[in-house]
Design a protein around this motif. Sequence first.
Motif, PDB file in Angstrom:
ATOM      1  N   ASN A 168      96.423  16.677  42.133  1.00  0.00           N
ATOM      2  CA  ASN A 168      96.160  18.139  42.546  1.00  0.00           C
ATOM      3  C   ASN A 168      96.765  18.749  43.413  1.00  0.00           C
ATOM      4  O   ASN A 168      96.409  19.519  44.280  1.00  0.00           O
ATOM      5  CB  ASN A 168      94.550  17.991  42.786  1.00  0.00           C
ATOM      6  CG  ASN A 168      94.153  17.416  44.069  1.00  0.00           C
ATOM      7  OD1 ASN A 168      94.772  16.703  44.311  1.00  0.00           O
ATOM      8  ND2 ASN A 168      93.294  17.797  44.663  1.00  0.00           N
TER       9      ASN A 168
ATOM     10  N   HIS B 229      87.949  13.015  45.154  1.00  0.00           N
ATOM     11  CA  HIS B 229      87.781  14.558  44.554  1.00  0.00           C
ATOM     12  C   HIS B 229      88.991  15.385  44.193  1.00  0.00           C
ATOM     13  O   HIS B 229      89.933  15.312  44.922  1.00  0.00           O
ATOM     14  CB  HIS B 229      86.816  15.101  45.517  1.00  0.00           C
ATOM     15  CG  HIS B 229      85.455  14.363  45.684  1.00  0.00           C
ATOM     16  ND1 HIS B 229      84.291  15.010  45.147  1.00  0.00           N
ATOM     17  CD2 HIS B 229      85.194  13.687  46.709  1.00  0.00           C
ATOM     18  CE1 HIS B 229      83.453  14.032  45.496  1.00  0.00           C
ATOM     19  NE2 HIS B 229      83.840  13.180  46.571  1.00  0.00           N
ATOM     20  N   LEU B 230      88.718  16.236  43.343  1.00  0.00           N
ATOM     21  CA  LEU B 230      89.925  17.216  42.800  1.00  0.00           C
ATOM     22  C   LEU B 230      89.705  18.562  43.065  1.00  0.00           C
ATOM     23  O   LEU B 230      90.512  19.593  43.015  1.00  0.00           O
ATOM     24  CB  LEU B 230      90.122  16.901  41.434  1.00  0.00           C
ATOM     25  CG  LEU B 230      90.463  15.326  40.907  1.00  0.00           C
ATOM     26  CD1 LEU B 230      91.106  15.461  39.548  1.00  0.00           C
ATOM     27  CD2 LEU B 230      92.014  14.946  41.836  1.00  0.00           C
TER      28      LEU B 230
ATOM     29  N   ASP C  61      89.104  17.191  48.567  1.00  0.00           N
ATOM     30  CA  ASP C  61      90.348  17.203  47.514  1.00  0.00           C
ATOM     31  C   ASP C  61      91.420  17.048  48.318  1.00  0.00           C
ATOM     32  O   ASP C  61      92.376  16.814  47.591  1.00  0.00           O
ATOM     33  CB  ASP C  61      90.039  18.263  46.651  1.00  0.00           C
ATOM     34  CG  ASP C  61      90.202  19.736  47.444  1.00  0.00           C
ATOM     35  OD1 ASP C  61      89.157  19.844  48.309  1.00  0.00           O
ATOM     36  OD2 ASP C  61      90.825  20.557  47.069  1.00  0.00           O
TER      37      ASP C  61
END
Length: 424
Positions: free
Chosen positions: A110, A329-330, A383
């Motif tokens: 990401n 987490h993204l 993220d």
Amino acid sequence: MAIRGHYIHHAKKSTFHYSSCSTYLFFISLLCLASLFLVFSLFKSSVSPHNHQSLQFKHSDSSETPTLVEPCDYSDGMWIYDPDLRSAPYDHTCKEIFKGWNCIASNKSNGWDIIKWRWKPKGCDLPRFDPIRFLEWFRNKSIGAGFVGDSLNRNMFVSLFCTLKRASSEVKKWRPAGADRGFTFLQYNLTIAYHRTNLLARYGRWSADANGGALETLGYKEGFRVDVDIPDGTWTEAPSFHDILIFNTGHWWWAPSKFDPAKSPMLFFENGLPLIPPIPPYVGLDLVLKHMILFVERRMRPGGIKFFRTQSPRHFEGGDWDQGGSCQHLQPLLSQQVEELFSLKNNGTNVETRLVNQHLYKALKSSDFHILEITRMSEFRADAHPSTAGGKKHDDCMHWCLPGITDTWNDLFIMHLNNINFQN
């Protein structure tokens, strides 16, 4: 432009009879006076250095003085995703970016998405700062901006450097006394530098003396000596050189892997003598903050501006960094997830974030430091860490990807700096 919002909420009859025209005019006059008093009160409260609210200013071009728009609490807001946002204030080719923080070059899944989130305070905007305007503002003022603190302040320093270098490439490496790294933008006579210090105070290894002493009598054999009233030599000259200073400390104070309470505890000294009975780290932090704040206020250049940045949150889940903790987490967290990670009552892995801030606010309450509140906006951004792309044997859930969230910290820093210049 298509915009998808990912957001999080943040905690926080009488009847008159008029018998004459004169009575009506008297009533209207009273309302006007009350309104003027209310406006004056709001303006007065908004300029307090200890209030999260700050004045927002509107700029029309680089030559104009900023003008007052409205008070704003920049710490209260939401992250908004803009899939069409393609540009960052700099790119991953900036050579000052530490390899482990360069998430785009490291192909973090990401890495490009991180820069498409922007912070939207409630009731106002936090615009991206204009590096040309910033450089023009300080042209020929021989101003120096110094970041003093741990590697998270280096994270912020690199973000500012890369942003400015993209606007003005005529740069010379030059380190003020004690600085870990520094650069001068020659065309504008602006120097920015990073002074590395983990605790702000001087510290080093301590071993028991064969001749004995107060600590030896209590059974201590080794540890780390922390002189609460002596600043670390890496930044002692910074207040007399820089016109602007941005301090931080915190991560090392709750670090059992660095200062093992049993094998290598922090042993605090004052006036050259050990504090007996020994005090815990959180009391030592209070003493260090007290002494360092006084030191800076005595040594700061006339007219100098002092900031203290609040704690940057870590996002380890499933254990600490050396216990297999990770941050996969993204997207930014939801408010419920934030509370689970950082609530003091949960006493989780990342609890030091809000604990440190309690000590900071207490110590800074009676000082003339300006508080740079970045904690709340950053707590959502699990993220935005390098994670497995950091090039370490463990996940890096403490530092931040660059480009990334520390760019927003600098937007906030420059906004506050402009406000202070306007007030002065």
